[in-house]
Design a protein around this motif. Structure first.
Motif, PDB file in Angstrom:
ATOM      1  N   ALA A  29       0.833  -1.206   0.000  1.00  0.00           N
ATOM      2  CA  ALA A  29       0.000   0.000   0.000  1.00  0.00           C
ATOM      3  C   ALA A  29       0.868   1.257   0.000  1.00  0.00           C
ATOM      4  O   ALA A  29       0.603   2.226  -0.731  1.00  0.00           O
ATOM      5  N   ALA A  30       1.927   1.224   0.813  1.00  0.00           N
ATOM      6  CA  ALA A  30       2.847   2.365   0.858  1.00  0.00           C
ATOM      7  C   ALA A  30       3.551   2.540  -0.485  1.00  0.00           C
ATOM      8  O   ALA A  30       3.760   3.671  -0.955  1.00  0.00           O
ATOM      9  N   GLY A  31       3.925   1.431  -1.126  1.00  0.00           N
ATOM     10  CA  GLY A  31       4.582   1.492  -2.426  1.00  0.00           C
ATOM     11  C   GLY A  31       3.684   2.083  -3.491  1.00  0.00           C
ATOM     12  O   GLY A  31       4.138   2.875  -4.330  1.00  0.00           O
ATOM     13  N   ILE A  32       2.416   1.708  -3.476  1.00  0.00           N
ATOM     14  CA  ILE A  32       1.456   2.265  -4.437  1.00  0.00           C
ATOM     15  C   ILE A  32       1.298   3.768  -4.203  1.00  0.00           C
ATOM     16  O   ILE A  32       1.243   4.566  -5.150  1.00  0.00           O
ATOM     17  N   LEU A  33       1.250   4.171  -2.923  1.00  0.00           N
ATOM     18  CA  LEU A  33       1.116   5.585  -2.596  1.00  0.00           C
ATOM     19  C   LEU A  33       2.327   6.381  -3.087  1.00  0.00           C
ATOM     20  O   LEU A  33       2.178   7.449  -3.699  1.00  0.00           O
ATOM     21  N   THR A  34       3.536   5.872  -2.826  1.00  0.00           N
ATOM     22  CA  THR A  34       4.731   6.592  -3.269  1.00  0.00           C
ATOM     23  C   THR A  34       4.840   6.602  -4.797  1.00  0.00           C
ATOM     24  O   THR A  34       5.371   7.553  -5.375  1.00  0.00           O
ATOM     25  N   LEU A  35       4.326   5.549  -5.456  1.00  0.00           N
ATOM     26  CA  LEU A  35       4.312   5.532  -6.920  1.00  0.00           C
ATOM     27  C   LEU A  35       3.411   6.647  -7.462  1.00  0.00           C
ATOM     28  O   LEU A  35       3.777   7.347  -8.408  1.00  0.00           O
ATOM     29  N   VAL A  36       2.237   6.801  -6.834  1.00  0.00           N
ATOM     30  CA  VAL A  36       1.324   7.885  -7.227  1.00  0.00           C
ATOM     31  C   VAL A  36       1.991   9.245  -7.011  1.00  0.00           C
ATOM     32  O   VAL A  36       1.909  10.144  -7.862  1.00  0.00           O
ATOM     33  N   LEU A  37       2.665   9.399  -5.866  1.00  0.00           N
ATOM     34  CA  LEU A  37       3.344  10.664  -5.572  1.00  0.00           C
ATOM     35  C   LEU A  37       4.498  10.911  -6.544  1.00  0.00           C
ATOM     36  O   LEU A  37       4.774  12.066  -6.908  1.00  0.00           O
ATOM     37  N   ALA A  38       5.168   9.841  -6.977  1.00  0.00           N
ATOM     38  CA  ALA A  38       6.248   9.995  -7.959  1.00  0.00           C
ATOM     39  C   ALA A  38       5.700  10.514  -9.281  1.00  0.00           C
ATOM     40  O   ALA A  38       6.281  11.425  -9.895  1.00  0.00           O
ATOM     41  N   PHE A  39       4.586   9.947  -9.730  1.00  0.00           N
ATOM     42  CA  PHE A  39       3.970  10.427 -10.970  1.00  0.00           C
ATOM     43  C   PHE A  39       3.471  11.862 -10.822  1.00  0.00           C
ATOM     44  O   PHE A  39       3.574  12.669 -11.746  1.00  0.00           O
ATOM     45  N   HIS A  40       2.935  12.180  -9.647  1.00  0.00           N
ATOM     46  CA  HIS A  40       2.459  13.545  -9.399  1.00  0.00           C
ATOM     47  C   HIS A  40       3.632  14.520  -9.396  1.00  0.00           C
ATOM     48  O   HIS A  40       3.533  15.621  -9.939  1.00  0.00           O
ATOM     49  N   SER A  41       4.756  14.099  -8.792  1.00  0.00           N
ATOM     50  CA  SER A  41       5.947  14.935  -8.780  1.00  0.00           C
ATOM     51  C   SER A  41       6.456  15.165 -10.196  1.00  0.00           C
ATOM     52  O   SER A  41       6.864  16.281 -10.559  1.00  0.00           O
ATOM     53  N   PHE A  42       6.434  14.107 -11.014  1.00  0.00           N
ATOM     54  CA  PHE A  42       6.856  14.235 -12.415  1.00  0.00           C
ATOM     55  C   PHE A  42       5.958  15.208 -13.162  1.00  0.00           C
ATOM     56  O   PHE A  42       6.432  16.033 -13.956  1.00  0.00           O
ATOM     57  N   SER A  43       4.657  15.128 -12.893  1.00  0.00           N
ATOM     58  CA  SER A  43       3.700  16.032 -13.542  1.00  0.00           C
ATOM     59  C   SER A  43       3.948  17.486 -13.139  1.00  0.00           C
ATOM     60  O   SER A  43       3.923  18.391 -13.982  1.00  0.00           O
ATOM     61  N   LEU A  44       4.212  17.716 -11.846  1.00  0.00           N
ATOM     62  CA  LEU A  44       4.485  19.067 -11.369  1.00  0.00           C
ATOM     63  C   LEU A  44       5.782  19.607 -11.985  1.00  0.00           C
ATOM     64  O   LEU A  44       5.851  20.778 -12.381  1.00  0.00           O
ATOM     65  N   ASP A  45       6.803  18.744 -12.062  1.00  0.00           N
ATOM     66  CA  ASP A  45       8.079  19.157 -12.644  1.00  0.00           C
ATOM     67  C   ASP A  45       7.918  19.513 -14.117  1.00  0.00           C
ATOM     68  O   ASP A  45       8.560  20.444 -14.618  1.00  0.00           O
ATOM     69  N   LYS A  46       7.080  18.756 -14.815  1.00  0.00           N
ATOM     70  CA  LYS A  46       6.880  19.000 -16.243  1.00  0.00           C
ATOM     71  C   LYS A  46       6.177  20.339 -16.474  1.00  0.00           C
ATOM     72  O   LYS A  46       6.486  21.048 -17.441  1.00  0.00           O
ATOM     73  N   LYS A  47       5.246  20.674 -15.588  1.00  0.00           N
ATOM     74  CA  LYS A  47       4.534  21.948 -15.717  1.00  0.00           C
ATOM     75  C   LYS A  47       5.369  23.117 -15.226  1.00  0.00           C
ATOM     76  O   LYS A  47       5.132  24.263 -15.617  1.00  0.00           O
ATOM     77  N   ASN A  48       6.336  22.828 -14.361  1.00  0.00           N
ATOM     78  CA  ASN A  48       7.154  23.877 -13.765  1.00  0.00           C
ATOM     79  C   ASN A  48       8.228  24.333 -14.743  1.00  0.00           C
ATOM     80  O   ASN A  48       9.120  23.563 -15.106  1.00  0.00           O
ATOM     81  N   ASN A  49       8.146  25.568 -15.209  1.00  0.00           N
ATOM     82  CA  ASN A  49       9.086  26.095 -16.186  1.00  0.00           C
ATOM     83  C   ASN A  49       9.510  27.506 -15.750  1.00  0.00           C
ATOM     84  O   ASN A  49       9.202  28.493 -16.426  1.00  0.00           O
ATOM     85  N   PRO A  50      10.226  27.608 -14.621  1.00  0.00           N
ATOM     86  CA  PRO A  50      10.501  28.924 -14.042  1.00  0.00           C
ATOM     87  C   PRO A  50      11.651  29.653 -14.731  1.00  0.00           C
ATOM     88  O   PRO A  50      12.515  29.037 -15.376  1.00  0.00           O
ATOM     89  N   ALA A  51      11.637  30.963 -14.571  1.00  0.00           N
ATOM     90  CA  ALA A  51      12.715  31.807 -15.083  1.00  0.00           C
ATOM     91  C   ALA A  51      12.837  33.017 -14.165  1.00  0.00           C
ATOM     92  O   ALA A  51      11.918  33.343 -13.399  1.00  0.00           O
ATOM     93  N   ILE A  52      13.979  33.682 -14.253  1.00  0.00           N
ATOM     94  CA  ILE A  52      14.242  34.882 -13.461  1.00  0.00           C
ATOM     95  C   ILE A  52      14.432  36.066 -14.400  1.00  0.00           C
ATOM     96  O   ILE A  52      15.110  35.950 -15.429  1.00  0.00           O
ATOM     97  N   VAL A  53      13.821  37.190 -14.053  1.00  0.00           N
ATOM     98  CA  VAL A  53      14.008  38.413 -14.832  1.00  0.00           C
ATOM     99  C   VAL A  53      15.412  38.950 -14.563  1.00  0.00           C
ATOM    100  O   VAL A  53      15.773  39.200 -13.410  1.00  0.00           O
ATOM    101  N   PHE A  54      16.195  39.141 -15.634  1.00  0.00           N
ATOM    102  CA  PHE A  54      17.551  39.648 -15.502  1.00  0.00           C
ATOM    103  C   PHE A  54      17.658  41.120 -15.890  1.00  0.00           C
ATOM    104  O   PHE A  54      18.616  41.790 -15.492  1.00  0.00           O
ATOM    105  N   ALA A  55      16.712  41.624 -16.671  1.00  0.00           N
ATOM    106  CA  ALA A  55      16.738  43.038 -17.048  1.00  0.00           C
ATOM    107  C   ALA A  55      16.400  43.893 -15.825  1.00  0.00           C
ATOM    108  O   ALA A  55      15.567  43.505 -14.993  1.00  0.00           O
ATOM    109  N   GLN A  56      17.039  45.055 -15.711  1.00  0.00           N
ATOM    110  CA  GLN A  56      16.729  45.942 -14.593  1.00  0.00           C
ATOM    111  C   GLN A  56      15.265  46.346 -14.600  1.00  0.00           C
ATOM    112  O   GLN A  56      14.632  46.444 -13.548  1.00  0.00           O
ATOM    113  N   GLU A  57      14.722  46.572 -15.787  1.00  0.00           N
ATOM    114  CA  GLU A  57      13.294  46.845 -15.933  1.00  0.00           C
ATOM    115  C   GLU A  57      12.849  46.326 -17.285  1.00  0.00           C
ATOM    116  O   GLU A  57      13.531  46.528 -18.294  1.00  0.00           O
TER     117      GLU A  57
END
Length: 249
Positions: free
Chosen positions: A168-196
Motif C-alpha cells: 500500500a505504501a509502495g502504491i502511494l509513493t508511486l502515485v506521488l512519484a507520478f504527481h511529482s513528475f507532472s508538477l516538474d513537467k509543468k514547472n518552467n521557471p525563469a528569473i528576470v535579468f533586465a533591470q526593468e
C-alpha cells in the motif's frame, strides 16, 4: 578495446573531479577574502566543465549577492534549491536576496486537499519518490516470500500484514512519484535579468504594456513565440516578455 576506453574515461573523470575540487576550494578562499568577482570566475569555470552541484550553485548565489547582483543571485539559489529542496540555508539566503527585489507580487495561496498533496509531493524530488517506491516494492517481495515459505501461522500472519502495508505504501509513493513528475513537467521557471522590462499584452513591441517587471522576479514560462515568452506571475497575471530579459532556471 572497450575496456581501455572505459579506463581512460574513468581516469579523465577522476582527473576532472580532482581539478574541480581544487578550483572550488580556490573559489571559496577568494570568497572568504572578499574577492567575490574572482570567486564567481572560479565557480563558473567548474560549471563550464559540465559539473554542477547544489553547493556550487549556493556559493555562486552568495557571491553574486555580495556583489549586489540580485538577479543572478536568486537564479543560482533557485538552481541550488532544485537539487536540494529541503536545505534551510539556501531558503534563508534566497529570502534575503528576494527582499532586495522591487516587485511586490502576492502569491495566490493553495487551499484544501490540493495544498496538502502538493506539500507532501514537494517534500522529496521525483528521483526520491521513485527510489522509495522501488525499495518498498523490493521489501514487499521479500515479505511475500517470507509469508509463502513460513511454517508457523504467526509468522505467516505477520509477513502477510507487513507485505500488505508495504505494498500500500509502495502504491502511494508511486502515485506521488507520478504527481511529482507532472508538477516538474509543468514547472518552467525563469528569473528576470533586465533591470526593468515591459510586459506586453501580445508578443510584439507595438502591443499594449500591461505591467513592468524588475530584476530578480521569478516567473513561469507558458509559451514561446519568436523572441517572446508568455509568462505567468505568482499572483496569476500573464503577459509577454522579451526572451532576452529573462533566464530560464
Amino acid at each position: 578495446m572497450k575496456a581501455v576506453v572505459y579506463i581512460l574515461t574513468f581516469l579523465w573523470a577522476s582527473l576532472t573531479f580532482a581539478q574541480n575540487e581544487t578550483i572550488f576550494e580556490q573559489g571559496n578562499a577568494l570568497y572568504n577574502d572578499g574577492k567575490y568577482a574572482e570567486a564567481v570566475d572560479k565557480y563558473q569555470t567548474i560549471l563550464d566543465s559540465g559539473m554542477h552541484s547544489s553547493e556550487l550553485y549556493f556559493n555562486l548565489g552568495n557571491a553574486y549577492y555580495k556583489l549586489n547582483q540580485i538577479a543572478p543571485s536568486i537564479y543560482y539559489y533557485e538552481k541550488a534549491l532544485q537539487l536540494n529542496p529541503q536545505d534551510k540555508d539556501i531558503k534563508n539566503n534566497m529570502a534575503y536576496a528576494k527582499n532586495m527585489t522591487i516587485d511586490a507580487i502576492d502569491v495566490v495561496p493553495e487551499a484544501g486537499i490540493s495544498k496538502i498533496v502538493n506539500n507532501i509531493t514537494n517534500s522529496m524530488t521525483y528521483d526520491g519518490w521513485a527510489i522509495t517506491t522501488v525499495l518498498l516494492f523490493l521489501a514487499f517481495v521479500v515479505l511475500f516470500l517470507i509469508y509463502y515459505f513460513a511454517e508457523y501461522t504467526n509468522r505467516k500472519r505477520m509477513a502477510f500484514t507487513g507485505s500488505f502495508l508495504v505494498l500500500a505504501a509502495g502504491i502511494l509513493t508511486l502515485v506521488l512519484a507520478f504527481h511529482s513528475f507532472s508538477l516538474d513537467k509543468k514547472n518552467n521557471p525563469a528569473i528576470v535579468f533586465a533591470q526593468e522590462s515591459q510586459v506586453k499584452s501580445e508578443p510584439n513591441l507595438s502591443s499594449q504594456e500591461v505591467f513592468k517587471l524588475h530584476e530578480g522576479t521569478k516567473v513561469q514560462i507558458l509559451d514561446t513565440v519568436n523572441n517572446w515568452k508568455k509568462i505567468k506571475l505568482a499572483d496569476g497575471k500573464t503577459g509577454w516578455i522579451s526572451s532576452e530579459d529573462i533566464k530560464k532556471i
